[in-house]
Enzyme design. Structure first.
Site, short mmCIF file in Angstrom:
data_model
loop_
_atom_site.label_atom_id
_atom_site.label_comp_id
_atom_site.label_asym_id
_atom_site.label_seq_id
_atom_site.Cartn_x
_atom_site.Cartn_y
_atom_site.Cartn_z
N GLU A 91 -22.05 47.43 27.11
CA GLU A 91 -21.12 47.81 27.96
C GLU A 91 -20.05 49.02 27.62
OE1 GLU A 91 -21.99 44.54 28.34
OE2 GLU A 91 -22.89 45.18 30.20
N ASN A 140 -28.99 45.04 28.70
CA ASN A 140 -28.97 46.13 29.82
C ASN A 140 -28.75 47.72 28.83
OD1 ASN A 140 -26.08 44.52 29.26
ND2 ASN A 140 -25.77 46.68 29.88
N ASP A 193 -27.23 45.74 34.90
CA ASP A 193 -26.65 44.75 33.82
C ASP A 193 -27.77 43.59 33.78
OD1 ASP A 193 -25.38 43.89 31.54
OD2 ASP A 193 -23.76 43.05 32.80
CA CA Z 1 -24.13 43.57 29.72
#
Ligand code: CA
Length: 709
Positions: free
Chosen positions: A201, A278, A323
């Site tokens: 992230e 992700n 994600d």
């Molecule tokens: Ca993630």
């Protein structure tokens, strides 16, 4: 395949000779032979998934469908940190090893809960900003007299299993200017400690590393996404992956693909399976010019454990933009499919499809939706690729996509019973509005890097209610051969606990609303439940000592759901009190009463800013603070709800944001917020406190509201 007769035989042998005798005889330390023969000592839980195949199935039968009503608390142990409590305990050779948030390791007597030793790696509390999803730790590995823990700050630490004293520390982080973290449990395969990392992230390049279990020296490292294309690729796998990425953004900011949780190992095939995460950014249009599969994002990759050499991969979500990690539990089993015994690997990743894959070759055998999803209609069995729907593309406009980023299944471990042939998936329906931010640029260490607008929720509780209600939880008993649900248990809240299946025809699961529950594994139906005082997320285990079977779960609340989704998660209505809870037949211990009081709203200060400044404050709050304190300053109850700031905290607000309380878990933000920004955020919080005061005047508070800051 049904192992029923075999399992019953093993269980009978275990109860006849008693695991206690094995402990007294001081067996040789845990090694490959012992873990590979885990079913020969069913009283132990030697590795995080109990076996290398990670089925999380206990062959023990003393606690079963007939006597489950007599299950009671044997003992409880209060953990140190009331944050993300996600660990799976290890029980072997008469000792239980547990971890709590901030990677603290505690050794307990598994019969009494008495503390034997504790090791705090002293992770700097200001590292909180370096992860997406709370300062979690999912457990240790035990091997040859040592205990291995991955600390949140990226250190891999070996401890002496008897004393808890440090043996060695290795830094797994390749670049400390990036937000790398470890939350997953290490696995030890062929004398090598396998560990991945998180951080996708925030903008990192993912990799999995293998360290020599004795010395801590790096043996190999496998990157999951390519690096700088002007440099030669590290290996053939990176050469292949490179061709699926475009532009410069991805390698400059790190492409993601972090393998932060799931691994499994097949000793016969000698293959290590790695689940990857992700992309960074989430928005593939920004990340890689809107095309390319972006290998090896959201994939299962099979590697040679001796060298880290690539063998095969299957990508669940090519060009992931939502994600949709494939870091969820990987379970190995032998299943009869169309009359043929197949060695399979199973996964229910975030993207809502249940995959059955030939684990020797990587061939996709079947994939069906285990949960509602609008991002793809199906997986095309000819190509092995999902058929994406137009609703999924948020590169140009905002889209409400199901599942959202917390997934139809997250890190909460699933289990598989060879007796019933069913997989028990802790599942959820959790949609999200993805709104593009095409101007997004990498913001540096400790900043989110999604290419997306902050999560927008209504401030009005009446408008929020239907969104809260759209988040639901389900325990799904899934037939992986027929690819269908056999039974389902519904929950009002998402983010329920991992599962344990046992040969007593039981499935255990903790719930978001603060219970620990047992169901009949074959038919479903609740057989037993007990209060846990807190939302329960972690995977339970079972073990046997001196002829008594125990069931243990780490109870405690936290993680991405209550932090980043704040008010949506408050349907869980629980306090984050972290404890080890252990049960046995006839257990008479008492669970201590909840030790937190409902918060009382202090009188908010006078709002001095105009509406425009409050708007600026709202946007800044949601961009920088909302992913922990909750969007619109409505906390999920784990991190302080800032509407409840006391007069003293209001007085020192600027200092707190600058880092005055960094060692209490509130990192400083001076690198991204100027004094005027901090003022605007403060005014927004005063406005939100006044909103809350008005709401409370209309509706009296109930027990179980947010905790005081
Ligand atoms: Ca993630």
């Amino acid at each position: 395949m049904r192992h029923q007769a075999w399992v019953v035989l093993l269980a009978a042998a275990a109860s006849a000779c008693s695991i206690g005798a094995a402990i007294a005889a001081a067996p040789k330390p845990v090694d490959a032979a012992r873990i590979q023969a885990a079913d020969a000592e069913p009283g132990s839980w030697m590795s995080t998934g109990r076996t290398y195949g990670e089925q999380r199935f206990s062959p023990l039968t003393q606690v079963n469908v007939d006597n489950i009503g007599k299950l009671g608390l044997a003992w409880s142990y209060r953990l140190d940190v009331d944050r993300a409590t996600e660990g799976t305990p290890i029980v072997v050779d008469g000792v239980m090893y547990v971890t709590s948030a901030f990677s603290i390791v505690t050794a307990l007597d598994p019969r009494s809960g008495k503390q034997l030793w504790k090791y705090d790696p002293k992770v700097s509390r200001d590292r909180d900003r370096d992860g997406c999803c709370d300062v979690a730790n999912r457990g240790v590995a035990v091997w040859q007299g040592k205990v291995y823990v991955g600390a949140y700050d990226g250190r891999l630490i070996a401890l002496d299993a008897k004393s808890g004293k440090k043996v060695w520390i290795t830094d797994t982080v390749i670049d400390h200017d990036r937000s790398y973290t470890i939350t997953g449990a290490p696995r030890v395969v062929k004398g090598k400690v396998i560990i991945g990392n998180g951080g996708a992230e925030l903008g990192v390049r993912g990799y999995v590393s293998a360290f020599d279990a004795g010395s801590g020296k790096l043996v190999w490292r496998f990157y999951t996404v390519p690096g700088d294309p002007s440099k030669p690729p590290e290996n053939k796998a990176m050469e292949m992956a490179q061709k699926t990425w475009f532009g410069d953004t991805y390698w400059k900011q790190g492409g993601g693909g972090t393998p932060w949780d799931s691994f499994a190992y097949d000793a016969d095939l000698d293959l290590l399976y790695v689940g990857t995460g992700n992309g960074s950014m989430w928005n593939r249009g920004v990340r890689s010019e809107d095309h390319g599969d972006n290998l090896f994002l959201s994939s299962i990759v099979a590697l040679k454990p001796d060298t880290g050499e690539y063998v095969w991969h299957y990508q669940t979500t090519p060009g992931d933009s939502w994600d949709y990690t494939a870091t969820q539990s990987i379970i190995l089993a032998d299943l009869s499919i169309n009359g043929t015994q197949r060695k399979v690997l199973m996964q229910a990743p975030k993207n809502a499809f249940f995959y059955v894959i030939d684990r020797k070759t990587g061939e996709l055998l079947s994939a069906e939706k285990y949960s509602p999803a609008n991002w793809a209609s199906k997986v095309d069995m000819k190509t092995g690729r999902p058929v994406e729907s137009a609703d999924a593309d948020w590169s140009k406009k905002a889209q409400l996509v199901l599942p959202g980023p917390i997934g139809a299944h997250n890190w909460q471990p699933m289990s598989f019973s060879p007796q019933t042939g069913l997989v028990y998936i802790p599942s959820q329906e959790a949609p999200a509005l993805y709104a593009p931010n095409p101007e997004a640029k990498y913001g540096g260490k400790g900043t989110w890097n999604l290419g997306m607008q902050p999560i927008a929720l209504p401030e009005d509780p009446k408008a929020l209610k239907p969104i809260q209600d759209s988040y639901k939880g389900h325990l799904i008993a899934w037939d992986p051969v027929a690819q269908r649900a056999v039974w389902t248990q519904d929950y009002a809240s998402a983010w329920n606990g991992g599962t344990l299946a046992t040969a007593g025809n039981l499935v255990f699961q903790g719930t978001a609303d603060g219970r620990f529950v047992a169901y009949a594994a074959d038919k479903g139906g609740k057989l037993w439940e007990t209060p846990a005082n807190t939302g329960v997320m972690a995977g339970p285990i079972s073990y046997e000592i001196n002829g008594e079977q125990y069931v243990t779960v780490l109870a405690g609340w936290g993680g991405a759901y209550p932090l980043a989704l704040g008010a949506i998660s408050t349907t869980a209505k629980v306090k984050p009190e972290a404890r080890v809870l252990t049960y046995k037949l006839g257990g008479q211990a008492k669970l201590p009463p909840p030790d937190r009081k409902p918060a009382v709203l202090p009188e908010p200060p006078v709002l001095t800013a105009n509406a425009a400044t409050v708007d600026v404050g709202r946007n800044l709050f949601n961009a920088h603070c909302g992913m922990c304190h909750g969007p619109n300053a409505m906390s999920g109850g784990v991190i302080p709800d800032l509407r409840y700031l006391t007069p003293q905290k209001h007085a020192m607000f600027a200092g707190i944001v600058a880092g005055a309380r960094a060692q209490r878990g509130m990192p400083g933000f001076s690198d991204v917020l100027k004094p005027a920004d901090v003022d605007a955020i403060h005014q927004y919080l005063i406005k939100r406190a006044q909103d809350l005061k008005a709401e409370l005047a209309a509706v009296p508070p109930v027990a179980g509201g947010p905790s005081a800051p």
